[in-house]
Design an enzyme around this catalytic site. Structure first.
Site, PDB file in Angstrom:
ATOM      1  CD  GLU A 114      -0.390  26.960  -9.631  1.00 33.54           C
ATOM      2  OE1 GLU A 114      -0.074  27.926 -10.341  1.00 33.54           O
ATOM      3  OE2 GLU A 114      -1.457  26.333  -9.788  1.00 33.54           O
ATOM      4  CG  HIS A 165      -2.999  33.730 -10.648  1.00 32.95           C
ATOM      5  ND1 HIS A 165      -3.198  34.910  -9.986  1.00 32.95           N
ATOM      6  CD2 HIS A 165      -4.209  33.127 -10.734  1.00 32.95           C
ATOM      7  CE1 HIS A 165      -4.487  35.007  -9.667  1.00 32.95           C
ATOM      8  NE2 HIS A 165      -5.119  33.940 -10.111  1.00 32.95           N
ATOM      9  CG  ASP A 181      -7.375  32.162  -3.837  1.00 34.77           C
ATOM     10  OD1 ASP A 181      -6.781  32.993  -4.568  1.00 34.77           O
ATOM     11  OD2 ASP A 181      -8.618  32.086  -3.764  1.00 34.77           O
ATOM     12  N   GLY A 182      -3.822  32.750  -4.580  1.00 31.41           N
ATOM     13  CA  GLY A 182      -2.992  33.953  -4.627  1.00 31.41           C
ATOM     14  C   GLY A 182      -3.758  35.224  -4.297  1.00 31.41           C
ATOM     15  CG  HIS A 200       8.154  35.400 -18.771  1.00 32.27           C
ATOM     16  ND1 HIS A 200       8.116  34.129 -19.279  1.00 32.27           N
ATOM     17  CD2 HIS A 200       7.222  35.426 -17.775  1.00 32.27           C
ATOM     18  CE1 HIS A 200       7.221  33.408 -18.621  1.00 32.27           C
ATOM     19  NE2 HIS A 200       6.656  34.173 -17.702  1.00 32.27           N
ATOM     20  CB  SER A 235       6.739  34.852 -14.000  1.00 36.95           C
ATOM     21  OG  SER A 235       5.631  34.049 -13.673  1.00 36.95           O
ATOM     22  CG  ASP A 247       0.242  35.297 -15.689  1.00 34.91           C
ATOM     23  OD1 ASP A 247      -0.588  35.576 -16.574  1.00 34.91           O
ATOM     24  OD2 ASP A 247       1.214  34.537 -15.884  1.00 34.91           O
TER      25      ASP A 247
HETATM   26  C1  LIG Z   1      -0.995  31.741 -16.547  1.00 31.48           C
HETATM   27  S1  LIG Z   1      -0.506  30.532 -15.404  1.00 31.48           S
HETATM   28  C2  LIG Z   1       0.853  31.271 -14.579  1.00 31.48           C
HETATM   29  C3  LIG Z   1       2.095  31.426 -15.406  1.00 31.48           C
HETATM   30  C4  LIG Z   1       3.236  32.086 -14.699  1.00 31.48           C
HETATM   31  N1  LIG Z   1       2.838  33.333 -14.084  1.00 31.48           N
HETATM   32  C5  LIG Z   1       4.396  32.355 -15.649  1.00 31.48           C
HETATM   33  O1  LIG Z   1       4.372  33.394 -16.331  1.00 31.48           O
HETATM   34  O2  LIG Z   1       5.305  31.536 -15.716  1.00 31.48           O
HETATM   35  C6  LIG Z   1      -1.774  30.670 -14.188  1.00 31.48           C
HETATM   36  C7  LIG Z   1      -1.621  29.714 -13.010  1.00 31.48           C
HETATM   37  O3  LIG Z   1      -2.484  30.168 -11.961  1.00 31.48           O
HETATM   38  C8  LIG Z   1      -2.961  29.046 -11.239  1.00 31.48           C
HETATM   39  N2  LIG Z   1      -4.149  29.530 -10.505  1.00 31.48           N
HETATM   40  C9  LIG Z   1      -5.415  29.653 -10.935  1.00 31.48           C
HETATM   41  N3  LIG Z   1      -6.181  30.244  -9.991  1.00 31.48           N
HETATM   42  C10 LIG Z   1      -5.348  30.538  -8.952  1.00 31.48           C
HETATM   43  C11 LIG Z   1      -5.511  31.185  -7.699  1.00 31.48           C
HETATM   44  N4  LIG Z   1      -6.709  31.680  -7.303  1.00 31.48           N
HETATM   45  N5  LIG Z   1      -4.439  31.308  -6.881  1.00 31.48           N
HETATM   46  C12 LIG Z   1      -3.229  30.807  -7.250  1.00 31.48           C
HETATM   47  N6  LIG Z   1      -3.016  30.191  -8.428  1.00 31.48           N
HETATM   48  C13 LIG Z   1      -4.044  30.068  -9.278  1.00 31.48           C
HETATM   49  C14 LIG Z   1      -3.184  28.017 -12.314  1.00 31.48           C
HETATM   50  O4  LIG Z   1      -3.160  26.725 -11.764  1.00 31.48           O
HETATM   51  C15 LIG Z   1      -2.004  28.280 -13.270  1.00 31.48           C
HETATM   52  O5  LIG Z   1      -0.917  27.450 -12.945  1.00 31.48           O
END
Ligand SMILES: C[S@@+](CC[C@H](N)C(=O)[O-])C[C@H]1O[C@@H](n2cnc3c(N)ncnc32)[C@H](O)[C@@H]1O
Length: 283
Positions: free
Chosen positions: A118, A41, A143-144, A18, A100, A164
């Protein structure tokens, strides 16, 4: 998918990611022209370090807790602590820790905008609530990885992309995230792309980084912070960011503040920090 970011909110890796994210946004904002912030993500945006979800902030004590106690006076760390305090105030919750999406949302100017993706429905609903008061930032429950093709190139022709993934399957996520950097750069060659990765076992990480260095068609550096010797067998030893197209002089700035951040988080005892170009070094 079992991953819940809440357990890890505010830990040393979140802090490293961050602070760096806000430094990247500040660097992009040296130019007036607006940009797209795209996060693949996103998580839920806000976490409660006093709540059961985060185990009352157990991991955060060695992350944001240690940083607050260390009184580190680098401008990048101060900017991060200020942003966290603003997010806490906006959420009106003393235990709130901003993820983030909220940290980025707080930083966007009127000419900037953001999209945060997300995939888990409940997390995404929470993200929508967390972002409700930030009109420049939008949540998308998708899906990101797919969003890269949909969102890039943006009309602004400038973008900062944060990737992420949860790394439930480390090798798969590294592979997929590496491909995602390639996709982002194919869609917009000048995109600044930051990929977070865990430092666990150098035997997996080193070959992947070597492959990335060989494949990447853009300048790229890594900024890493680790707490124990590199061969230590701990769950999560360190936090890394691979940054493609890093803004001008980011390397010199990182070389100044990353060791200070590492010291505040305890990396000087047996760990360390490094900033290293892995592809097409810029001068
Ligand atoms: C490490 S966390 C994110 C933390 C965030 N970036 C932060 O720093 O505050 C990863 C997240 O990605 C989500 N996730 C997993 N696969 C994904 C995808 N293909 N597309 C979008 N989100 C996804 C998970 O549900 C989880 O909430």
């Amino acid at each position: 998918m079992k991953y819940r970011h809440s357990f890890h909110a505010g830990n040393f890796a979140d802090v490293h990611k961050h602070v760096t994210l806000l430094a990247l946004i500040a660097a992009l904002q040296r130019k007036d022209k607006g940009f797209l912030y795209l996060e693949t993500h996103a998580g839920r945006g806000l976490y409660d370090l006093h709540g059961a979800d985060t185990h009352q902030g157990a991991e955060a004590r060695l992350g944001i807790g240690a940083l607050e106690a260390a009184r580190c006076d680098s401008p990048q760390v101060r900017a991060y602590l200020d942003a966290l305090a603003r997010a806490r105030g906006n959420a009106n919750a003393p235990g709130a820790y901003a993820g983030s999406p909220v940290l980025a949302a707080l930083s966007l100017r009127t000419q900037d905008r953001g999209v945060c993706c997300e995939i888990q429905a409940a997390e995404c609903r929470a993200l929508e609530r967390a972002l409700n008061i930030y009109p420049r930032m939008r949540a998308e429950c998708i899906d990101g990885y797919r969003a890269l093709n949909a969102q890039l190139p943006p009309p602004e022709r400038r973008a900062l992309v944060l990737i992420d993934p949860p790394y439930e399957e480390q090798a798969d996520d590294l592979q997929r995230a590496g491909e995602a950097i390639g996709t982002a750069l194919t869609r917009l060659a000048n995109a600044v792309v930051a990929l977070w990765y865990p430092i666990k076992d150098d035997r997996d990480l080193a070959p992947w980084l070597a492959r990335m260095a060989a494949q990447l068609k853009a300048p790229a550096l890594i900024a890493e912070l680790w707490l124990h010797p590199r061969d230590a067998r701990v769950g999560l030893n360190g936090s890394g960011l691979l940054i493609a197209n890093p803004p001008y002089q980011l390397d010199a700035e990182l070389a100044q503040w990353l060791p200070q951040l590492g010291a505040a988080l305890g990396a000087t005892r047996q760990g360390g920090t490094q900033v290293k170009w892995i592809a097409h070094e810029q001068h």
